[in-house]
Design a protein around this motif. Sequence first.
Motif, mmCIF file in Angstrom:
data_model
loop_
_atom_site.group_PDB
_atom_site.id
_atom_site.type_symbol
_atom_site.label_atom_id
_atom_site.label_comp_id
_atom_site.label_asym_id
_atom_site.label_seq_id
_atom_site.Cartn_x
_atom_site.Cartn_y
_atom_site.Cartn_z
ATOM 1 N N GLU A 184 0.153 -7.339 -14.961
ATOM 2 C CA GLU A 184 0.393 -8.656 -14.365
ATOM 3 C C GLU A 184 0.740 -8.509 -12.888
ATOM 4 O O GLU A 184 0.324 -9.313 -12.051
ATOM 5 C CB GLU A 184 1.539 -9.362 -15.098
ATOM 6 C CG GLU A 184 1.743 -10.814 -14.692
ATOM 7 C CD GLU A 184 0.685 -11.740 -15.252
ATOM 8 O OE1 GLU A 184 0.389 -12.758 -14.597
ATOM 9 O OE2 GLU A 184 0.149 -11.435 -16.334
ATOM 10 N N ALA A 185 1.496 -7.452 -12.560
ATOM 11 C CA ALA A 185 1.949 -7.262 -11.185
ATOM 12 C C ALA A 185 0.842 -6.760 -10.272
ATOM 13 O O ALA A 185 0.799 -7.118 -9.084
ATOM 14 C CB ALA A 185 3.122 -6.280 -11.152
ATOM 15 N N ALA A 186 -0.049 -5.906 -10.792
ATOM 16 C CA ALA A 186 -1.017 -5.240 -9.911
ATOM 17 C C ALA A 186 -2.469 -5.524 -10.254
ATOM 18 O O ALA A 186 -3.331 -5.430 -9.387
ATOM 19 C CB ALA A 186 -0.779 -3.724 -9.942
ATOM 20 N N GLY A 187 -2.767 -5.843 -11.498
ATOM 21 C CA GLY A 187 -4.154 -5.993 -11.903
ATOM 22 C C GLY A 187 -4.723 -4.675 -12.410
ATOM 23 O O GLY A 187 -4.253 -3.591 -12.050
ATOM 24 N N GLU A 188 -5.730 -4.748 -13.241
ATOM 25 C CA GLU A 188 -6.301 -3.567 -13.883
ATOM 26 C C GLU A 188 -6.812 -2.555 -12.864
ATOM 27 O O GLU A 188 -6.534 -1.354 -12.955
ATOM 28 C CB GLU A 188 -7.461 -3.998 -14.801
ATOM 29 C CG GLU A 188 -8.110 -2.854 -15.552
ATOM 30 C CD GLU A 188 -7.230 -2.314 -16.672
ATOM 31 O OE1 GLU A 188 -7.175 -1.075 -16.825
ATOM 32 O OE2 GLU A 188 -6.592 -3.126 -17.367
ATOM 33 N N GLU A 189 -7.539 -3.021 -11.863
ATOM 34 C CA GLU A 189 -8.131 -2.106 -10.882
ATOM 35 C C GLU A 189 -7.040 -1.371 -10.088
ATOM 36 O O GLU A 189 -7.128 -0.156 -9.872
ATOM 37 C CB GLU A 189 -9.031 -2.887 -9.925
ATOM 38 C CG GLU A 189 -9.725 -2.015 -8.897
ATOM 39 C CD GLU A 189 -10.658 -2.807 -8.001
ATOM 40 O OE1 GLU A 189 -11.067 -2.276 -6.952
ATOM 41 O OE2 GLU A 189 -10.974 -3.977 -8.351
ATOM 42 N N GLU A 190 -5.996 -2.100 -9.681
ATOM 43 C CA GLU A 190 -4.939 -1.469 -8.886
ATOM 44 C C GLU A 190 -4.107 -0.516 -9.736
ATOM 45 O O GLU A 190 -3.627 0.510 -9.242
ATOM 46 C CB GLU A 190 -4.041 -2.557 -8.268
ATOM 47 C CG GLU A 190 -3.104 -2.069 -7.189
ATOM 48 C CD GLU A 190 -3.828 -1.703 -5.904
ATOM 49 O OE1 GLU A 190 -3.148 -1.313 -4.942
ATOM 50 O OE2 GLU A 190 -5.084 -1.785 -5.853
ATOM 51 N N VAL A 191 -3.925 -0.834 -11.017
ATOM 52 C CA VAL A 191 -3.209 0.067 -11.922
ATOM 53 C C VAL A 191 -3.934 1.397 -12.014
ATOM 54 O O VAL A 191 -3.324 2.479 -11.932
ATOM 55 C CB VAL A 191 -3.053 -0.582 -13.314
ATOM 56 C CG1 VAL A 191 -2.683 0.460 -14.354
ATOM 57 C CG2 VAL A 191 -1.979 -1.662 -13.274
ATOM 58 N N GLU A 192 -5.242 1.352 -12.201
ATOM 59 C CA GLU A 192 -6.018 2.595 -12.309
ATOM 60 C C GLU A 192 -6.003 3.368 -10.987
ATOM 61 O O GLU A 192 -5.939 4.601 -10.971
ATOM 62 C CB GLU A 192 -7.452 2.277 -12.728
ATOM 63 C CG GLU A 192 -7.575 1.687 -14.131
ATOM 64 C CD GLU A 192 -6.940 2.585 -15.180
ATOM 65 O OE1 GLU A 192 -7.117 3.831 -15.102
ATOM 66 O OE2 GLU A 192 -6.268 2.057 -16.089
ATOM 67 N N ARG A 193 -6.059 2.647 -9.869
ATOM 68 C CA ARG A 193 -6.020 3.329 -8.573
ATOM 69 C C ARG A 193 -4.664 3.990 -8.347
ATOM 70 O O ARG A 193 -4.586 5.116 -7.836
ATOM 71 C CB ARG A 193 -6.302 2.334 -7.438
ATOM 72 C CG ARG A 193 -6.464 3.004 -6.074
ATOM 73 C CD ARG A 193 -6.964 2.020 -5.036
ATOM 74 N NE ARG A 193 -5.916 1.172 -4.539
ATOM 75 C CZ ARG A 193 -5.125 1.484 -3.494
ATOM 76 N NH1 ARG A 193 -5.293 2.655 -2.876
ATOM 77 N NH2 ARG A 193 -4.213 0.658 -3.083
ATOM 78 N N ALA A 194 -3.590 3.326 -8.760
ATOM 79 C CA ALA A 194 -2.258 3.899 -8.591
ATOM 80 C C ALA A 194 -2.108 5.178 -9.414
ATOM 81 O O ALA A 194 -1.511 6.164 -8.958
ATOM 82 C CB ALA A 194 -1.196 2.875 -9.001
ATOM 83 N N LYS A 195 -2.664 5.176 -10.609
ATOM 84 C CA LYS A 195 -2.608 6.385 -11.433
ATOM 85 C C LYS A 195 -3.428 7.513 -10.811
ATOM 86 O O LYS A 195 -3.018 8.679 -10.818
ATOM 87 C CB LYS A 195 -3.108 6.053 -12.843
ATOM 88 C CG LYS A 195 -2.153 5.162 -13.633
ATOM 89 C CD LYS A 195 -2.823 4.514 -14.838
ATOM 90 C CE LYS A 195 -3.347 5.515 -15.829
ATOM 91 N NZ LYS A 195 -3.941 4.848 -17.013
ATOM 92 N N GLU B 5 0.831 -1.198 0.000
ATOM 93 C CA GLU B 5 0.000 0.000 0.000
ATOM 94 C C GLU B 5 0.869 1.252 0.000
ATOM 95 O O GLU B 5 0.525 2.262 -0.615
ATOM 96 C CB GLU B 5 -0.916 -0.019 1.227
ATOM 97 C CG GLU B 5 -1.990 1.043 1.225
ATOM 98 C CD GLU B 5 -3.098 0.767 0.214
ATOM 99 O OE1 GLU B 5 -3.920 1.665 -0.009
ATOM 100 O OE2 GLU B 5 -3.128 -0.347 -0.363
ATOM 101 N N ALA B 6 2.020 1.185 0.681
ATOM 102 C CA ALA B 6 2.898 2.349 0.742
ATOM 103 C C ALA B 6 3.449 2.700 -0.641
ATOM 104 O O ALA B 6 3.596 3.877 -0.985
ATOM 105 C CB ALA B 6 4.051 2.075 1.713
ATOM 106 N N GLU B 7 3.763 1.689 -1.448
ATOM 107 C CA GLU B 7 4.274 1.939 -2.797
ATOM 108 C C GLU B 7 3.228 2.623 -3.666
ATOM 109 O O GLU B 7 3.549 3.474 -4.495
ATOM 110 C CB GLU B 7 4.725 0.619 -3.436
ATOM 111 C CG GLU B 7 5.997 0.048 -2.828
ATOM 112 C CD GLU B 7 6.296 -1.355 -3.319
ATOM 113 O OE1 GLU B 7 7.474 -1.687 -3.510
ATOM 114 O OE2 GLU B 7 5.338 -2.149 -3.486
ATOM 115 N N VAL B 8 1.962 2.252 -3.462
ATOM 116 C CA VAL B 8 0.875 2.870 -4.228
ATOM 117 C C VAL B 8 0.595 4.278 -3.727
ATOM 118 O O VAL B 8 0.512 5.232 -4.496
ATOM 119 C CB VAL B 8 -0.396 1.997 -4.155
ATOM 120 C CG1 VAL B 8 -1.561 2.699 -4.855
ATOM 121 C CG2 VAL B 8 -0.145 0.635 -4.781
#
Length: 648
Positions: A627-638, A598-601
Motif C-alpha cells: 500500500e505504501a510503495a506499490g508492487e513495482e517499488e517493493v520489488e525494486r527496493a528488494k 529515493e534515499a530510503e530505497v
Amino acid sequence: MAAETEARVLILYTGGTIGMLKNESGGYAPHPGFLASNLRSQSRFHDPAGESVFANSSSVGAFSQWSTRSHSGTSTPIHPPVFPPEQDPNTIRVETSCGTIHLPALLTPRFAQGKRIRYAIWEYANLIDSSEIEPSDWIKIASDIERNYHSFDGFIILHGTDTLAFSASALSFMLTVILTGAQIPLSELFTDAIDNLLGSLILAGHFIIPEVCLFFDNHLFRGNRSVKASSEDFHAFQSFNLPPLATVGIDVEVAWSQVLRPGPRPFRAHKSLSSDVATLRLFPGITGATIRAFLQPSSIRGVVLESYGAGNAPRRPELLDAFRQANERGVVIVNVSQCEVGSVAPDIYETGRALAAVGIVGGGDMTTECALAKLSYLLSKPELTPAQVRKLLAQPLRGELTPVAPVPTYSSPLDTETRLRTLFSQLVECAPPNSRSSVSPHKVVKPQLTGEDPVLPSEFTSAWPSSLADEDALKAAVLPYMLAQAASRSSELLQTLVTSLSVPIATPILATTATSSHPLALPSLLNEPASVTLQTPLHLAVLALNPHNVDLLLASGASVHVRDTHGHSPLFYAAKAGGTFGLAIVRSLKAAGAHLSEAEVESGQVGLEIVKAEKAVDASAREVWLEAAGEEEVERAKAVLVGLVANS
C-alpha cells in the motif's frame, strides 16, 4: 548514502543567460554541455570525496590537516568500482518522456545548514532563449517534474530572466519548484550565477516550501508575485506586494507564516493551458474602436486589462459598450493596475465602479504576468463557465493575490488571553495528578522578591499579554511542543489546540493551497520540528499509531514530506509499524500525497523492512508495504538491498 545528511535535487536547465557562452560574433548563446561541465569543475558545486577547501574549513585543525595533505601529495586517489548505470551510486535516475536516463551525480560540500546536496543537471536537448518561451514549454516542464516528483526532495529550473516571472506565475498553477537564472553567464569571472544557484540548492535541499518560487539575489519570492524590475541590476526581481518568503544571508530566514499550507492531496501537475488570452493596456486617448477591434477575434476568451491607479478607466460610453458586449459574448476580463505597488479597488472611484458594472472582475494586487497565467489556467478547464472563472479570478488560489476584508477587523488581546490561558489549563489537566501545581493556572503568581516589592502605577500594570505580538512570542516558544505532545497522546487535547489555533482561511474551490495572514498560522506550527530528531507532530502521531490524530493533522496543514534526522518521513514509520492502524495511517498519508523517498530505497532501509516482513510470514505486513510503495517499488527496493549486500 547518509540519508539524514543528504538531499536530492534535480536541476532542469531549459536555457537562458546562466549557461551561455560567447559565440564567434561576440553575442551570448546557450551551449550544450557547458553548464554541467562548469559546475563539475568547481569544488563548491561538486566535491564527492570531501577533499576541497570548503569541506575542510570547519576548524583551524581541519584546515591544517588538509593543507598538509595537499602539499605533501599524500592523498590516495580513489578508484571506485564499475557498476552498471542502474546500480551506479555516482549516477541519478531520471524519467523522461522517452524513457529512463542516468545522469552523472554531483555532490556539494556540506552546507552550514547541515546537509550535502546530491543533484543532477538535466539539460534540455533544445536550449531556448527565454524570450521565445511558449505555454507548451511550461507544460513540458510540468510533465517532466511530475514524472520525477517521488524521487527528489526539490527541483530547480534554470531559466532566462526576460520571461522568468511569466514562467514562475504559470507554473504556480501547475506544480512546486524553484526557478532561478542570472544576469551574467556562469562563463564570466564576475557573475551572479554562483550565488543564485547555490542559494537555490540550499533552499531546495533543506526547506519544505511547497510553492513555486523565484530565487534571485539572495531573496526567495513567491513566483506569481514576482516581476522583473531591472535588466541591469543583480537585484533584478522584486515582489512589490508581498515580502520575500526567505532571505539568504548569514542565516537563512524563512517567513514561515507566509508560506502556503500544503494541500491534503497527492501531487498532480496540471498539464493544459489556454492560449486564447491577451493583455490590453489603457492609455489616454484610447478609442472604443481600438478596444472593439482588440476584443473582436473569436479566439479571444480572456483579457487582462491594465488600468490606471486603483483600477480606473475612462467612462466614455463607447469604451464601456465595447467591454459590455465582450462580456456578454463570454469573454472574461480581469482588471489589474499599471502601478507596481497597490491593488485594484473598484469601489473607491466612480470610474472603477463603471468597469465593474459592465462585468469586469477586479484582480486585486495580482501582477499582469500572474493574471495572464491564471486566466490561461482557468480557461483551460472546460468544466468552468465564464461566471465561475470570473468568481475564481477574484479569489486567491495559489497566494497570488491578497484578500481584502470589506471592513477592517481587530482581535482583542483580552479574548486572546482568555483563550491562551484555557489552553494551558487543559495541558495541565493532561498531566499526572501528582505533578500538578496546587496553584490554579487561571491565577497570576507573583515572584517572591527579596526586600520591598514596589507597587507600580496602574498605567504600568495592564493585562498581559498587552499586545498580539506578546501573545505570538509566547505561542512561538510553547505551542510547537504542546502540539507535539498532544499529537502523540491525547486526541481530545489535539482537537482543542487545533480548533483554538485555527484562523479564518480562504479556501476557494479548485485551490490546492490556502492562505492566512496570521503570523503564527497553524500549518507553520504543525511543521515545526518538535523533537531532538527533528520529528514533527505528524511523525509523533504516526509513531503513536493514532489514525484520528493523523487525519486531523493532515486536514490542518501538516506536511507529509518533512523528514527527520534519520531521513524518514511519516510514511516510512507507518509502513514499518504495520497492523490495522498502520495500514489505515498509510492510506491517509498516501491520499495526502506521501511517498517513500529515493534515499530510503537506495539506502536499503525499505528493502530490509520488506524482507523482514516477508520472513516473518506476516501477510498483513507485506500488504502495508504494498500500500505504501506499490508492487513495482517493493520489488525494486528488494533488488537494491540484494545489490548492497552483494557489494558489501
